[in-house]
Design an enzyme around this catalytic site. Sequence first.
Site, PDB file in Angstrom:
ATOM      1  CB  ILE A 257      -0.882   0.096   1.273  1.00 46.31           C
ATOM      2  CG1 ILE A 257      -1.556  -1.227   1.607  1.00 46.31           C
ATOM      3  CG2 ILE A 257      -1.897   1.206   1.130  1.00 46.31           C
ATOM      4  CD1 ILE A 257      -2.189  -1.201   2.990  1.00 46.31           C
ATOM      5  CB  SER A 258       2.153   3.201   2.035  1.00 48.21           C
ATOM      6  OG  SER A 258       3.143   3.878   2.754  1.00 48.21           O
ATOM      7  CG  ASP A 406       4.744  12.233  12.002  1.00 52.34           C
ATOM      8  OD1 ASP A 406       4.818  13.399  11.552  1.00 52.34           O
ATOM      9  OD2 ASP A 406       4.995  11.240  11.303  1.00 52.34           O
TER      10      ASP A 406
HETATM   11  P1  ADP Z   1       4.903   5.841   7.746  1.00 50.16           P
HETATM   12  O1  ADP Z   1       5.751   5.902   8.964  1.00 50.16           O
HETATM   13  O2  ADP Z   1       5.585   5.244   6.575  1.00 50.16           O
HETATM   14  O3  ADP Z   1       4.234   7.159   7.442  1.00 50.16           O
HETATM   15  P2  ADP Z   1       2.225   4.886   8.281  1.00 50.16           P
HETATM   16  O4  ADP Z   1       1.830   4.107   9.487  1.00 50.16           O
HETATM   17  O5  ADP Z   1       1.778   6.318   8.243  1.00 50.16           O
HETATM   18  O6  ADP Z   1       3.778   4.762   8.108  1.00 50.16           O
HETATM   19  O7  ADP Z   1       1.682   4.140   7.018  1.00 50.16           O
HETATM   20  C1  ADP Z   1       1.919   4.594   5.721  1.00 50.16           C
HETATM   21  C2  ADP Z   1       0.656   4.594   4.910  1.00 50.16           C
HETATM   22  O8  ADP Z   1       0.126   3.286   4.846  1.00 50.16           O
HETATM   23  C3  ADP Z   1      -0.432   5.442   5.518  1.00 50.16           C
HETATM   24  O9  ADP Z   1      -0.372   6.751   5.076  1.00 50.16           O
HETATM   25  C4  ADP Z   1      -1.681   4.759   5.047  1.00 50.16           C
HETATM   26  O10 ADP Z   1      -2.020   5.210   3.748  1.00 50.16           O
HETATM   27  C5  ADP Z   1      -1.272   3.314   4.957  1.00 50.16           C
HETATM   28  N1  ADP Z   1      -1.666   2.587   6.166  1.00 50.16           N
HETATM   29  C6  ADP Z   1      -0.920   2.361   7.270  1.00 50.16           C
HETATM   30  N2  ADP Z   1      -1.594   1.661   8.175  1.00 50.16           N
HETATM   31  C7  ADP Z   1      -2.804   1.410   7.640  1.00 50.16           C
HETATM   32  C8  ADP Z   1      -3.971   0.714   8.079  1.00 50.16           C
HETATM   33  N3  ADP Z   1      -4.016   0.116   9.268  1.00 50.16           N
HETATM   34  N4  ADP Z   1      -5.023   0.662   7.253  1.00 50.16           N
HETATM   35  C9  ADP Z   1      -4.983   1.259   6.050  1.00 50.16           C
HETATM   36  N5  ADP Z   1      -3.931   1.917   5.575  1.00 50.16           N
HETATM   37  C10 ADP Z   1      -2.838   1.999   6.345  1.00 50.16           C
HETATM   38 MN    MN Z   2       2.690   8.173   8.105  1.00 53.97          MN
END
Ligand code: ADP
Ligand code: MN
Length: 519
Positions: A257-258, A406
């Site tokens: 997803i990311s 954050d």
């Molecule tokens: P980072 O430290 O890389 O910013 P995040 O926890 O913000 O990590 O996760 C990155 C992206 O992944 C988020 O912006 C979101 O789009 C997606 N994401 C993370 N956790 C979830 C979740 N539980 N459900 C849906 N999308 C998620």
């Molecule tokens: Mn994030």
Amino acid sequence: MDLVGVASPEPGPAAAWGPSKCPWATPQNTISCSLADVMSEQLAKELQLEEEAAAFPEVAVAEGPFITGENTDTSSDLMLAQMLQMEFDREYDAQLRREEKKFNGDSKVSISFENYRKVHPYEDSDSSEDEVDWQDTRDDPYIPAKPVPTPKKGFIGKGKDITTKHDEVVCGRKNTARMENFAPGFQVGDGIGMDLKLSNHVFNALKQHAYSEERRSARLHEKKEHSTAEKAVDPKTRLLMYKMVNSGMLETITGCISTGKESVVFHAYGGSTEDEKEDSKVIPTECAIKVFKTTLNEFKNRDKYIKDDFRFKDRFSKLNPRKIIRMWAEKEMHNLTRMQRAGIPCPTVVLLKKHILVMSFIGHDQVPAPKLKEVKLSSEEMKEAYYQTLHLMQQLYNECTLVHADLSEYNMLWHAGKVWLIDVSQSVEPTHPHGLEFLFRDCRNVSQFFQKGGVKEALGERELFNAVSGLNISADNEADFLAEIEALEKMNEDHVQKNGRKAASFLKDDGGPPVLYDE
Ligand code: ADP
Ligand code: MN
């Protein structure tokens, strides 16, 4: 030195080439040497092929797609393929060990084949768990040695007996001898022992293949493989994820997803757990797998969050970087659990395994909920979102004793008409030496976002700070406001110094640090 013992084809999986890649298997119609040469080459080829076919028919077939690296199948198929590759490499090494043993025999002086191994000891033993696993790769021992340079003098003999380096016989013999430079596991047939003359064409094809094989092996073990690169994770992580699927806990991992600076997030469909002792958790239908990157660089600048967090303070000093990264995952888990208890909309924790956190997926049908940054809300929804956010921040501070640290429109998702908080690995208690500064920064992000988004009711950052913290800082400009915040933090620090871990009086004591998760 007689290398026949090493180089002769041994039964085993060492023929690490696919049928189309093996230069032995490619008919050479352009050979321009004597009949005898052709004969011996063909003989060697035939023998080689026969032996390969007899010893490892299925390996030769299965190997193909892995070498080319062109497997663009779904990620889970790729993962399975890579799992197979790992097993294959392990077998290869077992065979190499046997060859090494045979080669050295009872000799007092032995030659190590260590560098030709595909799986290196630090990778397959658990005892290396605690070692730092990122190092300078400039002196990578796995990068193959440079090809032998052509000798300066390109000819031998005198007058009309001169033989240049282009002489087919001389050159062919040299080529054959040079096969000794290939890795011991690389099968070159009996050629070295015979008076075999390899044409340049054949030799070069073979050399190319030998090097690319070595490079593949080296690449596989380059230290940077230990980092979770874009869209990919290191083999160890892959293995852990694979185990989650294998155990049935996850149904399938559908994709990424990311990919962020510090983590890679995957989507997965939840399976079920039959583990009775583990209070038989219900696995959510859709899960998010957050893999914390195992490279140090990105995390260096986060020291300040965790180093001074008294919950982790004692442990921090004793830990190596890999453990510290696991602590980020652990911290996110604790923080999410606290938030869940307070009823804050956030992912529920499913499982923590080393640096991998599995939680419920916020979104539907593999589509993650949009960030507030991305979603287009009506002014009514925007106002709604603002009040929710204000309430969330208050709950977080008062009920969870946490500051997000954050918080911004990037870490708030809009799902089912609600604001959801994510990304809380860096969240700290307000008594953290910089906790109030972090809170102020959060407030600034939130205020600016909603004010720019047209929410007239949105408080300014300083008002918001007071509304969330219950503090009553009256300074009417940012500089003074921050000075007061820092003074409070200083007061708190002094208090902590005097009274151990107890929180300062401006904050209520939540009963000490939470019990840490035990792996
Ligand atoms: P980072 O430290 O890389 O910013 P995040 O926890 O913000 O990590 O996760 C990155 C992206 O992944 C988020 O912006 C979101 O789009 C997606 N994401 C993370 N956790 C979830 C979740 N539980 N459900 C849906 N999308 C998620
Ligand atoms: Mn994030």
